[in-house]
Design a protein around this motif. Structure first.
Motif, mmCIF file in Angstrom:
data_model
loop_
_atom_site.group_PDB
_atom_site.id
_atom_site.type_symbol
_atom_site.label_atom_id
_atom_site.label_comp_id
_atom_site.label_asym_id
_atom_site.label_seq_id
_atom_site.Cartn_x
_atom_site.Cartn_y
_atom_site.Cartn_z
ATOM 1 N N PHE A 518 21.269 -26.744 -15.183
ATOM 2 C CA PHE A 518 19.829 -26.992 -15.146
ATOM 3 C C PHE A 518 19.200 -26.966 -16.535
ATOM 4 O O PHE A 518 19.706 -26.348 -17.478
ATOM 5 C CB PHE A 518 19.137 -25.941 -14.269
ATOM 6 C CG PHE A 518 19.430 -24.517 -14.686
ATOM 7 C CD1 PHE A 518 18.662 -23.867 -15.629
ATOM 8 C CD2 PHE A 518 20.499 -23.839 -14.122
ATOM 9 C CE1 PHE A 518 18.933 -22.577 -16.016
ATOM 10 C CE2 PHE A 518 20.789 -22.532 -14.501
ATOM 11 C CZ PHE A 518 20.009 -21.898 -15.451
ATOM 12 N N ASP A 519 18.107 -27.660 -16.649
ATOM 13 C CA ASP A 519 17.151 -27.573 -17.751
ATOM 14 C C ASP A 519 15.792 -27.803 -17.097
ATOM 15 O O ASP A 519 15.335 -28.933 -16.950
ATOM 16 C CB ASP A 519 17.440 -28.627 -18.817
ATOM 17 C CG ASP A 519 16.527 -28.484 -20.035
ATOM 18 O OD1 ASP A 519 15.557 -27.701 -19.974
ATOM 19 O OD2 ASP A 519 16.769 -29.184 -21.049
ATOM 20 N N MET A 520 15.153 -26.708 -16.657
ATOM 21 C CA MET A 520 13.992 -26.797 -15.794
ATOM 22 C C MET A 520 12.874 -25.878 -16.270
ATOM 23 O O MET A 520 13.107 -24.896 -16.975
ATOM 24 C CB MET A 520 14.358 -26.396 -14.355
ATOM 25 C CG MET A 520 15.344 -27.323 -13.677
ATOM 26 S SD MET A 520 14.629 -28.923 -13.261
ATOM 27 C CE MET A 520 13.538 -28.470 -11.918
ATOM 28 N N GLN A 521 11.663 -26.206 -15.835
ATOM 29 C CA GLN A 521 10.543 -25.291 -16.013
ATOM 30 C C GLN A 521 10.581 -24.261 -14.897
ATOM 31 O O GLN A 521 10.684 -24.599 -13.722
ATOM 32 C CB GLN A 521 9.219 -26.042 -15.981
ATOM 33 C CG GLN A 521 8.001 -25.121 -16.133
ATOM 34 C CD GLN A 521 6.740 -25.886 -16.415
ATOM 35 O OE1 GLN A 521 6.567 -26.434 -17.517
ATOM 36 N NE2 GLN A 521 5.849 -25.961 -15.449
ATOM 37 N N GLN A 522 10.533 -22.991 -15.255
ATOM 38 C CA GLN A 522 10.508 -21.908 -14.294
ATOM 39 C C GLN A 522 9.287 -21.034 -14.553
ATOM 40 O O GLN A 522 8.486 -21.310 -15.460
ATOM 41 C CB GLN A 522 11.797 -21.082 -14.376
ATOM 42 C CG GLN A 522 13.051 -21.881 -14.035
ATOM 43 C CD GLN A 522 14.314 -21.043 -14.089
ATOM 44 O OE1 GLN A 522 14.283 -19.840 -14.350
ATOM 45 N NE2 GLN A 522 15.461 -21.670 -13.836
ATOM 46 N N LYS A 554 17.312 -23.202 -19.673
ATOM 47 C CA LYS A 554 18.399 -24.170 -19.744
ATOM 48 C C LYS A 554 19.713 -23.423 -19.684
ATOM 49 O O LYS A 554 19.940 -22.487 -20.457
ATOM 50 C CB LYS A 554 18.321 -24.971 -21.041
ATOM 51 C CG LYS A 554 19.417 -26.022 -21.197
ATOM 52 C CD LYS A 554 19.265 -26.789 -22.502
ATOM 53 C CE LYS A 554 20.336 -27.856 -22.645
ATOM 54 N NZ LYS A 554 20.200 -28.612 -23.918
ATOM 55 N N GLY A 555 20.602 -23.841 -18.765
ATOM 56 C CA GLY A 555 21.869 -23.132 -18.676
ATOM 57 C C GLY A 555 22.668 -23.508 -17.456
ATOM 58 O O GLY A 555 22.528 -24.596 -16.895
ATOM 59 N N ALA A 556 23.500 -22.565 -17.014
ATOM 60 C CA ALA A 556 24.391 -22.794 -15.875
ATOM 61 C C ALA A 556 24.641 -21.475 -15.173
ATOM 62 O O ALA A 556 24.608 -20.397 -15.794
ATOM 63 C CB ALA A 556 25.713 -23.411 -16.332
ATOM 64 N N GLY A 575 26.020 -16.061 -15.134
ATOM 65 C CA GLY A 575 25.075 -17.048 -15.625
ATOM 66 C C GLY A 575 24.969 -17.014 -17.128
ATOM 67 O O GLY A 575 25.252 -15.993 -17.773
ATOM 68 N N SER A 576 24.567 -18.140 -17.671
ATOM 69 C CA SER A 576 24.324 -18.251 -19.113
ATOM 70 C C SER A 576 23.079 -19.105 -19.285
ATOM 71 O O SER A 576 23.078 -20.291 -18.936
ATOM 72 C CB SER A 576 25.526 -18.888 -19.813
ATOM 73 O OG SER A 576 25.306 -18.998 -21.204
ATOM 74 N N GLY A 606 15.337 -16.926 -26.569
ATOM 75 C CA GLY A 606 16.705 -16.587 -26.928
ATOM 76 C C GLY A 606 17.649 -16.866 -25.779
ATOM 77 O O GLY A 606 17.408 -17.765 -24.953
ATOM 78 N N HIS A 607 18.711 -16.082 -25.703
ATOM 79 C CA HIS A 607 19.799 -16.380 -24.773
ATOM 80 C C HIS A 607 20.222 -15.106 -24.030
ATOM 81 O O HIS A 607 20.247 -14.015 -24.615
ATOM 82 C CB HIS A 607 21.000 -16.933 -25.542
ATOM 83 C CG HIS A 607 22.055 -17.517 -24.648
ATOM 84 N ND1 HIS A 607 21.995 -18.803 -24.154
ATOM 85 C CD2 HIS A 607 23.200 -16.969 -24.137
ATOM 86 C CE1 HIS A 607 23.042 -19.038 -23.397
ATOM 87 N NE2 HIS A 607 23.796 -17.937 -23.373
#
Length: 822
Positions: A518-522, A554-556, A575-576, A606-607
């Protein structure tokens, strides 16, 4: 190819030969003097111990082997009739006319001190325990049928059919029956044939070996078994689902709750029985009214004919009547031979709807106190064999125990024709689908495409945005779900996407693997929303109110679900995700254009890499629905535990945080006094929590809430890295009906009181990460209130007050909630 055809021909010959060994015997049981049909009379084959029950027209159907046998017809108040029958090559039709037995004595009501009915009930209470000691187990076969008829009140008066029947006490009653003509009523039918088992203390198992239903019904909904209808009316308390338990008439408590009238004596199968009428002493307690037939020698129930009083009926149910006949097995045990259920539903607001429910089960082939195969009893309480759905018309012709009336045959055919008609247009795309979307079917697969209302959204970050989602379910036996969405925000000028799937590699729901990219607005409260995207869009466009705080993720993710040993449903997730703050990009709306949206707060950029393990205990029994596993009933007082670890690189700081969460919920029934339900949770972080992961007390929006949120709190009013909550409510049920409150007694509205508490705390290092101020509650926060539930079936109105942490304009709350998401 020739060999295959020979085998097919061979099996057809065998099937025809087997069919030729039996013959269909139909007939009617009636009163010998009046010739009126006797509904629900018992018809048995003495040589086999098998039999059936007459339907509402007094008709029956048997499948008998060729040769000579004896048919016996029995009915309460009538002398049993034994008739020899020669079964040959042609179908037989019998008329079994029964003579009335002993003349019943006139009913006499006397005071409890000298009422002979009380002594009979006391003997029945004592005899119940003796019989239970001697009864270890039994098995039987059953044929069960349920007919649900929906009436059109405007047409029913023109098409009513009048029939006269005779009830169990011998009195004639005239019943107006509105049957299934397409302009007046429509019926759907379910039937099953099962093998049933029971053993001490209360172990049950039913195996559905054949089932059929109206074509409009999915086969999966038909898990009809005989135990759904069988009730032990000699119990101290009778459980009628989620209603308050009913005091049984054969109990010490029943002696104080009922008036008993010894009406006289009668007989069944030559055995004398006492006939006792029962009536509730209170009209506000859930009780029964009707007649008990108690065997003279053993004081066991030989028959019951009872109805629930108004206090015992669920909302909108206008009547529920049980008639249960018993047969004497092995000259010792009175066990059910059939059960008949009648119920009626009426709804007269929003829609004018009347529904009649007719249920019936025939029980036979009893084997009592035999050596039991203990492997029969396991956690699969109901098992539907896969071949149950492959039984053809020949099978049903040979094994039908409850005859289908001409009307039911017509209803089956009508459902078939309607299903064919519906299937011919089910994948047709119409104008309405352009707006609301459409699900297309191909075998077991379902493909959903959106409509205009599901494509457009609006918020203060993206402005107007278009999203094109797609979802497919069961596209392959192992592919449970697959979904994708792509969108573009016209104010933030950014593309978004999400792809996710769930697979069941072994074709069963107790093990699955899920993944998403995904690369979404949350938003901060994602997954705990009060408003969905559509409601948020309307709120923004009409009222310029947006309760959500957004960020970009953005991640998986990936997860594995396994129901370990069918006792411990467990999910392991990894998850990342990278996080990016976003800003307000528009102040546009349809109305209130002069107002401004509030700014969108930042998150910690950040991450985060994270892993979590969630598990619980679930020891409920199962329904094995032809390979699909479903649990039965509610979980109660069982905790869920989640362990997690986050590896964070946020705003230039690197740290690791461990988390532990425990939640538990349940209910306690207080019978006549209602039900208390609770939910409690506790979460703590061992380390820092960023803004987007901080724990929050769930609040409400002005006028909108749900039962498991704080009514008087804002969405993000209190939070922290340690949190505890307790929600508790008590549902008094239908007080209005119980106390005959005018105008409201038939509304189905329930009265509820509730109290909620919450506590939060935040460590200093977590507070330094927060991009917006977050308040904590050194002393627990409390609120209390009351509500009216099930208003117009699914709405609830709440009134709540803060008990501490008072604030101007937020100390009182009045709002609405619903079983559906907003």
């Amino acid at each position: 190819m020739k060999a295959s055809l020979l085998w097919i021909a061979f099996f057809l010959v065998l099937a025809a030969a087997a069919h030729a060994q039996t013959q269909t015997v139909t007939g009617v049981v009636c009163d010998a003097r009046t010739r009126q049909p006797l509904q629900f009379a018992t018809v048995r084959i003495l040589e086999r111990g098998a039999g059936t029950t007459t339907d509402r027209n007094g008709s029956f159907m048997l499948r008998l082997p060729r040769g000579r046998c004896t048919v016996q017809a029995s009915y309460i108040g009538y002398a049993s009739l034994k008739q020899p029958v020669d079964v040959g090559d042609t179908p037989l039709s019998l008329t079994l006319a029964l003579d009335q037995g002993r003349v019943e004595l006139p009913g006499i009501t006397v005071t409890p001190a000298d009422n002979p009915a009380f002594e009979i009930i006391r003997q029945a209470i004592a005899g119940r325990e003796k019989r239970r000691e001697r009864l270890d187990n039994y098995s039987l076969t059953a044929h069960t049928k349920l007919v649900v008829t929906i009436f059109n009140p405007d047409a029913s008066a023109k098409h009513a059919d009048t029939t006269t029947v005779t009830n169990a006490s011998g009195a004639k009653t005239t019943t107006v029956r509105q049957r299934s003509r397409i302009d007046s009523a429509f019926s759907v039918i379910m039937e099953t044939q099962t093998d049933a088992y029971w053993a001490k203390p209360d172990r049950r198992k039913e195996i559905v070996k054949a089932r059929k239903q109206s074509a409009l019904l999915p086969k999966e909904v038909n898990v009809l078994v005989s135990s759904f209808f069988i009730g032990d009316f000699s119990e101290d308390r009778l459980d009628m689902g989620d209603r308050s338990p009913i005091t049984g008439p054969i109990s010490l408590a029943g002696l104080r709750a009922y008036d008993y009238t010894l009406r006289g004596s009668s007989a069944v199968d030559g055995e004398p029985v006492h006939v006792i009428d029962i009536a509730p002493r209170s009209d506000i307690d859930p009780l029964l009214a009707g007649t008990l037939y108690i065997a003279e020698g053993t004081f066991a129930l030989a028959m019951v004919d009872v109805s629930l009083n108004d206090a015992a009926l669920p909302p909108f149910l206008r009547n529920m009547r049980f008639r249960q006949h018993f047969q004497l097995v092995d000259r010792e045990f009175w066990l059910p031979s059939d059960v008949i259920l009648d119920a009626g539903i009426e709804i007269s607001f929003l829609v004018d709807l009347k529904i009649a429910i007719e249920g019936m089960t025939v029980l036979q082939d009893y084997a009592v106190n035999r050596d039991t195969n203990e492997t029969v009893f396991d956690r699969t309480a109901i098992k539907v064999l896969k071949e149950a759905d492959r039984r053809d018309s020949l099978y049903w012709e040979q094994h039908q125990k409850i005859p289908n009336t001409a009307e039911e045959v017509a209803d089956y055919r009508l459902a078939d024709s309607l299903k064919i008609s519906m299937d011919s247009v089910k994948n047709r795309y119409s104008i309405s689908d352009v707006f609301i979307g459409k699900t297309f079917e191909a075998g077991d697969a379902r493909y959903t495409v959106p409509g205009i209302f599901g494509v457009y959204r609006f918020n203060r970050v993206e402005g107007s945005a278009l999203y094109l989602p797609f979802h497919a379910a069961r596209a392959a036996p192992w592919l449970a779900d697959i979904g994708a969405a792509a969108g573009y925000g016209f104010s933030d000028r950014r593309w978004k996407y999400r792809v996710e799937t769930t697979v069941e590699p072994f074709g069963a729901s107790d093990f699955s693997v899920s993944a998403s990219l995904f690369d979404m607005q949350q938003h901060i409260t994602d997954g705990r929303d009060l408003f969905d995207a559509g409601a948020t869009t309307l709120s923004n466009l009409l009222y310029k109110f947006d309760e959500k705080d957004y960020f970009r993720a953005k991640g998986a993710t990936a997860s594995i679900f396994a129901d370990l040993f069918r006792f411990f449903p467990t999910t392991l997730s990894v998850g990342s995700t990278s996080y990016f703050s976003v800003k307000k990009n528009t102040d546009w709306s349809l109305f209130r254009r002069e107002d401004l949206y509030r700014d969108n707060p930042a998150v910690n950029d950040g991450h985060i890499d994270d892993v979590s393990l969630r598990t619980t205990f679930d020891g409920r029994d199962f329904i094995d629905n032809a390979g699909t596993i479903q649990r039965i009933g509610e979980r109660n007082h069982v905790p869920d535990v989640t362990l997690g670890r986050m590896f964070c690189d946020l705003d230039g700081a690197r740290f690791t945080t461990d988390m532990l969460s425990v939640s538990i919920s349940g209910h306690v029934d207080f019978g006549l006094y209602g039900r208390t339900t609770y939910r409690s949770s506790w979460s703590t972080a061992y380390g820092m929590l960023p803004t987007q992961r901080v724990f929050l007390l769930p609040g409400s929006v002005d006028g909108i809430t749900n039962p498991w949120r704080f009514r008087t709190l804002h969405i993000r009013e209190f939070g922290g890295d340690r949190i505890a909550t307790l929600f508790a409510q008590h549902d008094f049920g239908e007080l209005f009906r119980r106390f005959h409150v005018p105008l409201l007694q038939n509304s189905g509205i329930a009265v509820v009181i509730f109290g909620n508490g919450g506590w939060t705390s935040m460590r200093d290092d977590t507070r330094t990460l927060q991009t917006v101020p977050v308040l904590t509650t050194p002393r627990p926060f409390y609120e209390a209130g009351f509500g009216f539930d099930r208003v117009l079936l699914f709405l609830r109105f709440d009134f709540a007050w803060r008990m501490n942490y008072f604030r101007d304009g937020r100390n009182f709350f009045f709002g609405i909630s619903s079983a559906m998401n907003f």
